[in-house]
Design a protein around this motif. Structure first.
Motif, PDB file in Angstrom:
ATOM      1  N   PRO A   1       0.814  -1.219   0.000  1.00  0.00           N
ATOM      2  CA  PRO A   1       0.000   0.000   0.000  1.00  0.00           C
ATOM      3  C   PRO A   1       0.849   1.271   0.000  1.00  0.00           C
ATOM      4  O   PRO A   1       2.039   1.259   0.306  1.00  0.00           O
ATOM      5  CB  PRO A   1      -0.789  -0.123   1.306  1.00  0.00           C
ATOM      6  N   ASP A   2       0.194   2.353  -0.363  1.00  0.00           N
ATOM      7  CA  ASP A   2       0.742   3.697  -0.238  1.00  0.00           C
ATOM      8  C   ASP A   2      -0.153   4.388   0.786  1.00  0.00           C
ATOM      9  O   ASP A   2      -1.157   5.002   0.430  1.00  0.00           O
ATOM     10  CB  ASP A   2       0.696   4.413  -1.590  1.00  0.00           C
ATOM     11  N   PRO A   3       0.180   4.283   2.080  1.00  0.00           N
ATOM     12  CA  PRO A   3      -0.766   4.725   3.119  1.00  0.00           C
ATOM     13  C   PRO A   3      -1.173   6.182   3.012  1.00  0.00           C
ATOM     14  O   PRO A   3      -2.348   6.522   3.196  1.00  0.00           O
ATOM     15  CB  PRO A   3       0.004   4.457   4.417  1.00  0.00           C
ATOM     16  N   LEU A   4      -0.232   7.069   2.727  1.00  0.00           N
ATOM     17  CA  LEU A   4      -0.559   8.492   2.677  1.00  0.00           C
ATOM     18  C   LEU A   4      -1.487   8.793   1.514  1.00  0.00           C
ATOM     19  O   LEU A   4      -2.509   9.475   1.672  1.00  0.00           O
ATOM     20  CB  LEU A   4       0.726   9.316   2.573  1.00  0.00           C
ATOM     21  N   ALA A   5      -1.173   8.273   0.323  1.00  0.00           N
ATOM     22  CA  ALA A   5      -2.032   8.498  -0.835  1.00  0.00           C
ATOM     23  C   ALA A   5      -3.395   7.861  -0.639  1.00  0.00           C
ATOM     24  O   ALA A   5      -4.429   8.449  -0.994  1.00  0.00           O
ATOM     25  CB  ALA A   5      -1.370   7.943  -2.095  1.00  0.00           C
ATOM     26  N   GLY A   6      -3.411   6.670  -0.071  1.00  0.00           N
ATOM     27  CA  GLY A   6      -4.681   5.985   0.146  1.00  0.00           C
ATOM     28  C   GLY A   6      -5.603   6.750   1.077  1.00  0.00           C
ATOM     29  O   GLY A   6      -6.825   6.832   0.848  1.00  0.00           O
ATOM     30  N   TRP A   7      -5.023   7.324   2.118  1.00  0.00           N
ATOM     31  CA  TRP A   7      -5.817   8.099   3.077  1.00  0.00           C
ATOM     32  C   TRP A   7      -6.399   9.347   2.425  1.00  0.00           C
ATOM     33  O   TRP A   7      -7.596   9.635   2.550  1.00  0.00           O
ATOM     34  CB  TRP A   7      -4.933   8.452   4.269  1.00  0.00           C
ATOM     35  N   ILE A   8      -5.570  10.108   1.695  1.00  0.00           N
ATOM     36  CA  ILE A   8      -6.057  11.335   1.064  1.00  0.00           C
ATOM     37  C   ILE A   8      -7.035  11.024  -0.062  1.00  0.00           C
ATOM     38  O   ILE A   8      -8.020  11.741  -0.268  1.00  0.00           O
ATOM     39  CB  ILE A   8      -4.870  12.172   0.551  1.00  0.00           C
ATOM     40  N   ALA A   9      -6.799   9.925  -0.781  1.00  0.00           N
ATOM     41  CA  ALA A   9      -7.709   9.542  -1.863  1.00  0.00           C
ATOM     42  C   ALA A   9      -9.122   9.292  -1.331  1.00  0.00           C
ATOM     43  O   ALA A   9     -10.109   9.524  -2.035  1.00  0.00           O
ATOM     44  CB  ALA A   9      -7.183   8.304  -2.582  1.00  0.00           C
ATOM     45  N   GLY A  10      -9.214   8.841  -0.084  1.00  0.00           N
ATOM     46  CA  GLY A  10     -10.525   8.634   0.517  1.00  0.00           C
ATOM     47  C   GLY A  10     -11.320   9.928   0.611  1.00  0.00           C
ATOM     48  O   GLY A  10     -12.534   9.955   0.378  1.00  0.00           O
ATOM     49  N   TYR A  11     -10.640  11.019   0.926  1.00  0.00           N
ATOM     50  CA  TYR A  11     -11.310  12.317   0.946  1.00  0.00           C
ATOM     51  C   TYR A  11     -11.683  12.758  -0.467  1.00  0.00           C
ATOM     52  O   TYR A  11     -12.707  13.427  -0.675  1.00  0.00           O
ATOM     53  CB  TYR A  11     -10.418  13.365   1.603  1.00  0.00           C
ATOM     54  N   GLY A  12     -10.868  12.386  -1.454  1.00  0.00           N
ATOM     55  CA  GLY A  12     -11.210  12.696  -2.832  1.00  0.00           C
ATOM     56  C   GLY A  12     -12.521  12.044  -3.238  1.00  0.00           C
ATOM     57  O   GLY A  12     -13.368  12.674  -3.898  1.00  0.00           O
ATOM     58  N   ARG A  13     -12.684  10.804  -2.850  1.00  0.00           N
ATOM     59  CA  ARG A  13     -13.955  10.120  -3.170  1.00  0.00           C
ATOM     60  C   ARG A  13     -15.130  10.797  -2.470  1.00  0.00           C
ATOM     61  O   ARG A  13     -16.221  10.913  -3.031  1.00  0.00           O
ATOM     62  CB  ARG A  13     -13.866   8.646  -2.768  1.00  0.00           C
ATOM     63  N   LYS A  14     -14.907  11.281  -1.266  1.00  0.00           N
ATOM     64  CA  LYS A  14     -15.979  11.951  -0.519  1.00  0.00           C
ATOM     65  C   LYS A  14     -16.359  13.279  -1.146  1.00  0.00           C
ATOM     66  O   LYS A  14     -17.558  13.623  -1.222  1.00  0.00           O
ATOM     67  CB  LYS A  14     -15.531  12.163   0.928  1.00  0.00           C
ATOM     68  N   TYR A  15     -15.349  14.028  -1.624  1.00  0.00           N
ATOM     69  CA  TYR A  15     -15.607  15.380  -2.102  1.00  0.00           C
ATOM     70  C   TYR A  15     -15.587  15.512  -3.621  1.00  0.00           C
ATOM     71  O   TYR A  15     -15.710  16.606  -4.166  1.00  0.00           O
ATOM     72  CB  TYR A  15     -14.600  16.362  -1.483  1.00  0.00           C
ATOM     73  N   GLY A  16     -15.422  14.400  -4.326  1.00  0.00           N
ATOM     74  CA  GLY A  16     -15.630  14.409  -5.768  1.00  0.00           C
ATOM     75  C   GLY A  16     -14.441  14.792  -6.609  1.00  0.00           C
ATOM     76  O   GLY A  16     -14.604  15.438  -7.651  1.00  0.00           O
ATOM     77  N   PHE A  17     -13.234  14.396  -6.213  1.00  0.00           N
ATOM     78  CA  PHE A  17     -12.061  14.636  -7.047  1.00  0.00           C
ATOM     79  C   PHE A  17     -11.128  13.443  -6.982  1.00  0.00           C
ATOM     80  O   PHE A  17     -11.187  12.630  -6.052  1.00  0.00           O
ATOM     81  CB  PHE A  17     -11.330  15.922  -6.637  1.00  0.00           C
ATOM     82  N   ALA A  18     -10.258  13.344  -7.992  1.00  0.00           N
ATOM     83  CA  ALA A  18      -9.296  12.248  -8.062  1.00  0.00           C
ATOM     84  C   ALA A  18      -8.011  12.634  -7.337  1.00  0.00           C
ATOM     85  O   ALA A  18      -7.625  13.805  -7.288  1.00  0.00           O
ATOM     86  CB  ALA A  18      -8.993  11.910  -9.520  1.00  0.00           C
ATOM     87  N   PHE A  19      -7.344  11.644  -6.791  1.00  0.00           N
ATOM     88  CA  PHE A  19      -6.075  11.886  -6.110  1.00  0.00           C
ATOM     89  C   PHE A  19      -4.986  12.270  -7.109  1.00  0.00           C
ATOM     90  O   PHE A  19      -4.921  11.742  -8.219  1.00  0.00           O
ATOM     91  CB  PHE A  19      -5.632  10.625  -5.350  1.00  0.00           C
TER      92      PHE A  19
END
Length: 418
Positions: free
Chosen positions: A177-195
């Motif tokens: 995994p890429d923990p930092l990217a994975g965590w921020i990408a979760g917010y992207g899914r919530k707010y409608g943008f790609a990591f």
């Protein structure tokens, strides 16, 4: 422009943002500083407009000492994983991923989680043109992406965050995994943008650390002159008069006493060792540390606080912990330094200053009253330290000021909006 600055609520992290915020205001831009509730007085005390968002969280240092009870009394030296790889160049992708996972739980998630939702809501309502965020307040990048604003990081020390990320990516995608990217990408899914990587390292980085002390990366960087701000202060009467002897400053910062168990060096031993030196020693000590000094040498003055930017120019040398604010303030005025670093970025910052020739460093078991005395005498008697310190100060003075950087920020926003 509308400019939103954001950080987690820690004075030593917020204060490096203040002079840039002032420059933006004097250039005619609207500026807001957003962080968690309870920090408003620190922001407004700097003459800026505070926006409390989200909810209060548990302090970063409190969490660390609760997670690691021995940390308060331990000898604290060096960077944690994954940031140690930024300066050592050592570490596998798997080791760095483990480090990211650990630091996410102890630091980044806890600092950002109470802030993200409220910051995004405010950003979408206020519609800033630019968001400037402290390099671990990823909520700033998330809010900028969610509202379509340009954004970048403002550093407060050497860029171990950007350099570590570059090394991690250079090791390949890997199976894990890429923990930092994975965590921020979760917010992207919530707010409608790609990591994308800009959410970790910004579209640009404002760096106040001078070359050659700076930790270079390949990231787009705007060097800025470090201009000190330490909060509201007044100059005491004794500091208005020139000392008839060389003045030696001794200042070890606030983090050790406010968040940990105290200094890792003995101030009474240092003062005793310096008692026969023909110099005036000015030690800035909080009450708890001052109480440990049962005998104050005749050549020493103990004060609870004095504005560092007023004290340092009167000094022939400064003994300090290589905290970035203290280090950069002392470097700005061309004064040689004796560093006794103890945690996170301090040892590497001190090492770079020592390699440069404007400082000496003592770490861990090397630190004693006798060793500090020997180091101070070298700084006073060997002209090369002052020469190199003044060269560094001249380099800092030639770096674009916060006012000079504003045009580059305006141009960046204009290009993004074109």
């Amino acid at each position: 422009m509308r400019v939103l600055l954001t950080t987690y609520p820690e004075k030593t992290i917020f204060q490096p943002m203040v002079t840039l915020a002032w420059a933006l205001r004097t250039a005619g831009h609207e500026v807001r500083v957003a962080t968690q509730p309870g920090f408003e007085d620190v922001i407004t005390g700097a003459g800026l407009t505070a926006v409390p968002v989200g909810r209060r969280g548990v302090g970063n240092w409190r969490r660390l000492t609760e997670a690691y009870p021995d940390l308060a009394e331990a000898e604290r030296v060096g960077l944690p994983s994954p940031y140690d790889a930024a300066v050592s160049g050592v570490g596998t992708r798997e080791e760095m991923a483990e480090g990211y996972a650990s630091i996410l739980e102890l630091w980044h998630k806890q600092n950002n989680f109470p802030l993200v939702t409220g910051l995004v809501e405010f950003a979408r309502a206020w519609q800033p043109d630019l968001v400037i965020w402290e390099p671990t307040t990823y909520a700033g990048a998330i809010a900028a992406k969610a509202c379509g604003a340009a954004h970048g990081r403002l550093l407060w020390s050497i860029d171990v965050f950007g350099a570590a990320r570059e090394r991690f990516l250079s090791l390949g995608p890997g199976p894990g995994p890429d923990p930092l990217a994975g965590w921020i990408a979760g917010y992207g899914r919530k707010y409608g943008f790609a990591f994308d990587e800009e959410l970790i390292t910004g579209q640009f980085t404002i760096d106040p650390v001078p070359d050659p002390i700076r930790l270079d990366t390949r990231l787009p960087t705007l060097p800025v002159q470090y201009v000190p701000y330490g909060g509201a202060a007044s100059v005491p009467d004794w500091l208005k008069r020139r000392s008839d002897r060389p003045r030696i400053g001794l200042t070890l910062g606030t983090t050790a006493t406010e968040h940990f168990g105290g200094y890792t060096v003995s101030v009474p031993d240092i003062l005793a060792a310096l008692s026969d030196v023909d110099a005036e020693i000015v030690a800035t000590l909080p009450d708890a540390e001052a109480a440990k000094v049962t005998e104050v040498p005749a050549n020493a003055r103990i004060v609870p606080y004095v504005p560092l930017h007023a004290l340092v120019p009167t000094c022939a040398a400064v003994i300090n912990h290589a905290g970035p604010g203290t280090y950069l303030t002392t470097a700005r005025y061309g004064v040689p330094q004796l560093a006794v670093p103890w945690e996170f970025d301090e040892p590497e910052l001190a090492r770079r200053a020592t390699v440069h020739g404007s400082a000496l460093t003592l770490t861990g078991s090397e630190v004693s009253g006798k060793a500090v005395r020997a180091g101070v005498l070298r700084l006073l008697s060997e002209p090369s330290f002052t020469t190199r310190a003044r060269e560094l100060a001249a380099r800092m003075a030639a770096t674009p000021s916060p006012n000079d950087v504003i045009q580059a920020l305006e141009d960046h926003v204009a290009r993004r909006n074109a």
